[in-house]
Design a protein around this motif. Structure first.
Motif, PDB file in Angstrom:
ATOM      1  N   HIS A  37      49.705 -15.782   2.694  1.00 17.35           N
ATOM      2  CA  HIS A  37      50.875 -16.528   3.136  1.00 17.35           C
ATOM      3  C   HIS A  37      50.735 -16.797   4.634  1.00 17.35           C
ATOM      4  O   HIS A  37      50.429 -15.876   5.397  1.00 17.35           O
ATOM      5  N   ALA A  38      50.916 -18.027   5.040  1.00 20.56           N
ATOM      6  CA  ALA A  38      50.828 -18.352   6.472  1.00 20.56           C
ATOM      7  C   ALA A  38      52.203 -18.716   7.004  1.00 20.56           C
ATOM      8  O   ALA A  38      53.033 -19.297   6.285  1.00 20.56           O
ATOM      9  N   LEU A  39      52.404 -18.357   8.255  1.00 16.17           N
ATOM     10  CA  LEU A  39      53.644 -18.701   8.946  1.00 16.17           C
ATOM     11  C   LEU A  39      53.231 -19.585  10.118  1.00 16.17           C
ATOM     12  O   LEU A  39      52.461 -19.150  10.983  1.00 16.17           O
ATOM     13  N   ILE A  40      53.704 -20.836  10.089  1.00 17.65           N
ATOM     14  CA  ILE A  40      53.368 -21.746  11.181  1.00 17.65           C
ATOM     15  C   ILE A  40      54.654 -22.208  11.851  1.00 17.65           C
ATOM     16  O   ILE A  40      55.756 -21.996  11.334  1.00 17.65           O
ATOM     17  N   GLY A  41      54.504 -22.838  12.989  1.00 21.57           N
ATOM     18  CA  GLY A  41      55.664 -23.335  13.723  1.00 21.57           C
ATOM     19  C   GLY A  41      55.272 -23.557  15.168  1.00 21.57           C
ATOM     20  O   GLY A  41      54.330 -22.936  15.655  1.00 21.57           O
ATOM     21  N   ARG A  55      47.801 -19.728   0.461  1.00 21.11           N
ATOM     22  CA  ARG A  55      48.249 -20.303  -0.810  1.00 21.11           C
ATOM     23  C   ARG A  55      49.720 -20.695  -0.709  1.00 21.11           C
ATOM     24  O   ARG A  55      50.241 -21.416  -1.542  1.00 21.11           O
ATOM     25  N   ARG A  56      50.366 -20.175   0.333  1.00 23.62           N
ATOM     26  CA  ARG A  56      51.776 -20.493   0.564  1.00 23.62           C
ATOM     27  C   ARG A  56      51.994 -20.547   2.074  1.00 23.62           C
ATOM     28  O   ARG A  56      51.397 -19.779   2.821  1.00 23.62           O
ATOM     29  N   ILE A  57      52.857 -21.472   2.499  1.00 26.27           N
ATOM     30  CA  ILE A  57      53.093 -21.641   3.938  1.00 26.27           C
ATOM     31  C   ILE A  57      54.596 -21.709   4.192  1.00 26.27           C
ATOM     32  O   ILE A  57      55.314 -22.433   3.489  1.00 26.27           O
ATOM     33  N   VAL A  75      48.642 -10.554   2.670  1.00 21.53           N
ATOM     34  CA  VAL A  75      48.385 -10.982   4.050  1.00 21.53           C
ATOM     35  C   VAL A  75      49.404 -12.021   4.501  1.00 21.53           C
ATOM     36  O   VAL A  75      49.670 -13.002   3.790  1.00 21.53           O
ATOM     37  N   LEU A  76      49.974 -11.785   5.678  1.00 24.88           N
ATOM     38  CA  LEU A  76      50.794 -12.798   6.351  1.00 24.88           C
ATOM     39  C   LEU A  76      50.038 -13.211   7.605  1.00 24.88           C
ATOM     40  O   LEU A  76      49.765 -12.382   8.483  1.00 24.88           O
ATOM     41  N   LEU A  77      49.679 -14.487   7.669  1.00 19.73           N
ATOM     42  CA  LEU A  77      48.873 -15.012   8.774  1.00 19.73           C
ATOM     43  C   LEU A  77      49.731 -15.899   9.659  1.00 19.73           C
ATOM     44  O   LEU A  77      50.360 -16.844   9.176  1.00 19.73           O
ATOM     45  N   ILE A  78      49.756 -15.584  10.939  1.00 18.24           N
ATOM     46  CA  ILE A  78      50.384 -16.485  11.911  1.00 18.24           C
ATOM     47  C   ILE A  78      49.264 -17.197  12.633  1.00 18.24           C
ATOM     48  O   ILE A  78      48.336 -16.546  13.142  1.00 18.24           O
ATOM     49  N   GLU A  79      49.289 -18.510  12.674  1.00 19.06           N
ATOM     50  CA  GLU A  79      48.138 -19.189  13.243  1.00 19.06           C
ATOM     51  C   GLU A  79      48.514 -20.614  13.623  1.00 19.06           C
ATOM     52  O   GLU A  79      49.324 -21.258  12.962  1.00 19.06           O
ATOM     53  N   HIS A  80      47.924 -21.089  14.717  1.00 15.26           N
ATOM     54  CA  HIS A  80      48.093 -22.484  15.115  1.00 15.26           C
ATOM     55  C   HIS A  80      46.952 -23.359  14.593  1.00 15.26           C
ATOM     56  O   HIS A  80      47.077 -24.572  14.527  1.00 15.26           O
ATOM     57  N   ASP A  81      45.807 -22.741  14.287  1.00 13.86           N
ATOM     58  CA  ASP A  81      44.654 -23.524  13.852  1.00 13.86           C
ATOM     59  C   ASP A  81      44.843 -23.931  12.387  1.00 13.86           C
ATOM     60  O   ASP A  81      44.733 -23.115  11.473  1.00 13.86           O
ATOM     61  N   MET A  82      45.155 -25.206  12.184  1.00 16.06           N
ATOM     62  CA  MET A  82      45.511 -25.664  10.845  1.00 16.06           C
ATOM     63  C   MET A  82      44.326 -25.670   9.883  1.00 16.06           C
ATOM     64  O   MET A  82      44.512 -25.571   8.672  1.00 16.06           O
ATOM     65  N   ASN A  83      43.096 -25.783  10.409  1.00 17.39           N
ATOM     66  CA  ASN A  83      41.933 -25.641   9.525  1.00 17.39           C
ATOM     67  C   ASN A  83      41.978 -24.291   8.841  1.00 17.39           C
ATOM     68  O   ASN A  83      41.779 -24.172   7.629  1.00 17.39           O
TER      69      ASN A  83
END
Ligand code: ATP
Length: 267
Positions: free
Chosen positions: A34-38, A215-217, A200-208
């Motif tokens: 799971h990614a957290l973007i913003g 699998r979820r954002i 896993v919870l991923l915080i990231e600015h790199d969209m690649n």
């Protein structure tokens, strides 16, 4: 027992007049990617700090496998398997990767006081450390000085240290920040190989990285979840495009190294 590894309900935190987090409802499935973007200042790092117990929320609660952990201390949460990495690396530069991992394993096993006697070594601890370094592709630099490793390998070592804590839930705070583009592929491959039973919870600015890994954002804006969905849903959501493309400050801190949200969403 809940199938959710981690869940927040109406999680909120005020800093003075700022609603850094305002009613966050986040659900991390067991085995999640799971990614957290913003955008900058959205509250991503604050959320990690509340999840790990660095900050107490003003309101709301956090559950881990169905158990309320909102009042638990940082170390209690870590012992329960909620483990994070940091945006800025926190390594000891004069140690070797091997000793860094050994110390972390000993700490986990409650043997923290004997870390300075490395030659009274328990084979099991060293075997585990070597296996972890191998998994993170750091075995060839196990005996080098941490300060001499390329930055990408330092970030991999941070992940090795987090894994040495035996996480059930791993919170990765911008693992690609500052990593040159040519070292990012190794990071991505390594993240893809993380054990499936770790959520896993991923915080990231790199969209690649985000769009290949997750699998979820969830998209966080001004302390609120704007939207959540599959990578395909998020990529075509006009509100997400507006958040990034409508802003001047949209690439995050790794300018010149990796692909920011605006560039990615423009295609
Ligand atoms: P970035 O992508 O730049 O790392 P972020 O999404 O992680 O940003 P946060 O660092 O969590 O955002 O900040 C969220 C908001 O809370 C911002 O307005 C920030 O200024 C504020 N904030 C964060 N930490 C504190 C603090 N300790 N005291 C007061 N305000 C804070």
């Amino acid at each position: 027992m809940s199938a959710l590894a981690l869940e927040t309900q109406e999680l909120s935190l005020r800093f003075g007049a700022i609603d850094a987090l305002a009613g966050i409802n986040l659900q991390l499935e067991s085995g999640a990617r799971h990614a957290l973007i913003g955008p900058n200042g959205a509250g991503k790092t604050t959320l990690i700090n509340v999840l790990t117990g660095v900050y107490a929320p003003t309101a709301g609660c956090i559950r881990m496998s169905g158990h309320d952990i909102t009042a638990h201390r940082v170390d209690q949460r870590a012992r329960q398997g909620l483990i994070r990495t940091f945006q800025i690396n926190q390594l000891f530069p004069s140690l070797t990767p091997l000793l860094s991992v050994v110390m972390t394993i000993q700490e986990r096993e409650g043997q923290g006081t004997i870390w300075w006697r490395p030659y009274q070594r328990s084979t099991a601890v060293f075997d585990e450390a070597h296996a972890l370094l191998k998994r993170l592709r750091l075995d060839s630099v196990a005996e080098a000085r941490v300060s001499e490793l390329p930055y990408g390998q330092q970030r991999l070592l941070e992940i090795a240290l987090a894994l040495a804590g035996r996480p059930r839930i791993l919170l990765l705070d911008e693992p690609a920040a500052g990593v040159p583009k040519d070292e990012c592929r190794e990071l991505l491959e390594t993240l893809a190989e993380l054990p499936q039973d770790i959520s896993v919870l991923l915080i990231e600015h790199d969209m690649n990285l985000v769009f290949r890994f997750a699998r979820r954002i969830s998209v966080l804006v001004a302390g609120r979840v704007l939207t959540e969905g599959s990578p395909a849903d998020i990529a075509r959501d006009p509100r997400v495009r507006e958040v990034y493309l409508g802003r001047a400050n949209m690439r995050g801190p790794m300018q010149g190294h990796t692909q920011g949200p605006a560039e990615y969403l423009r295609g």
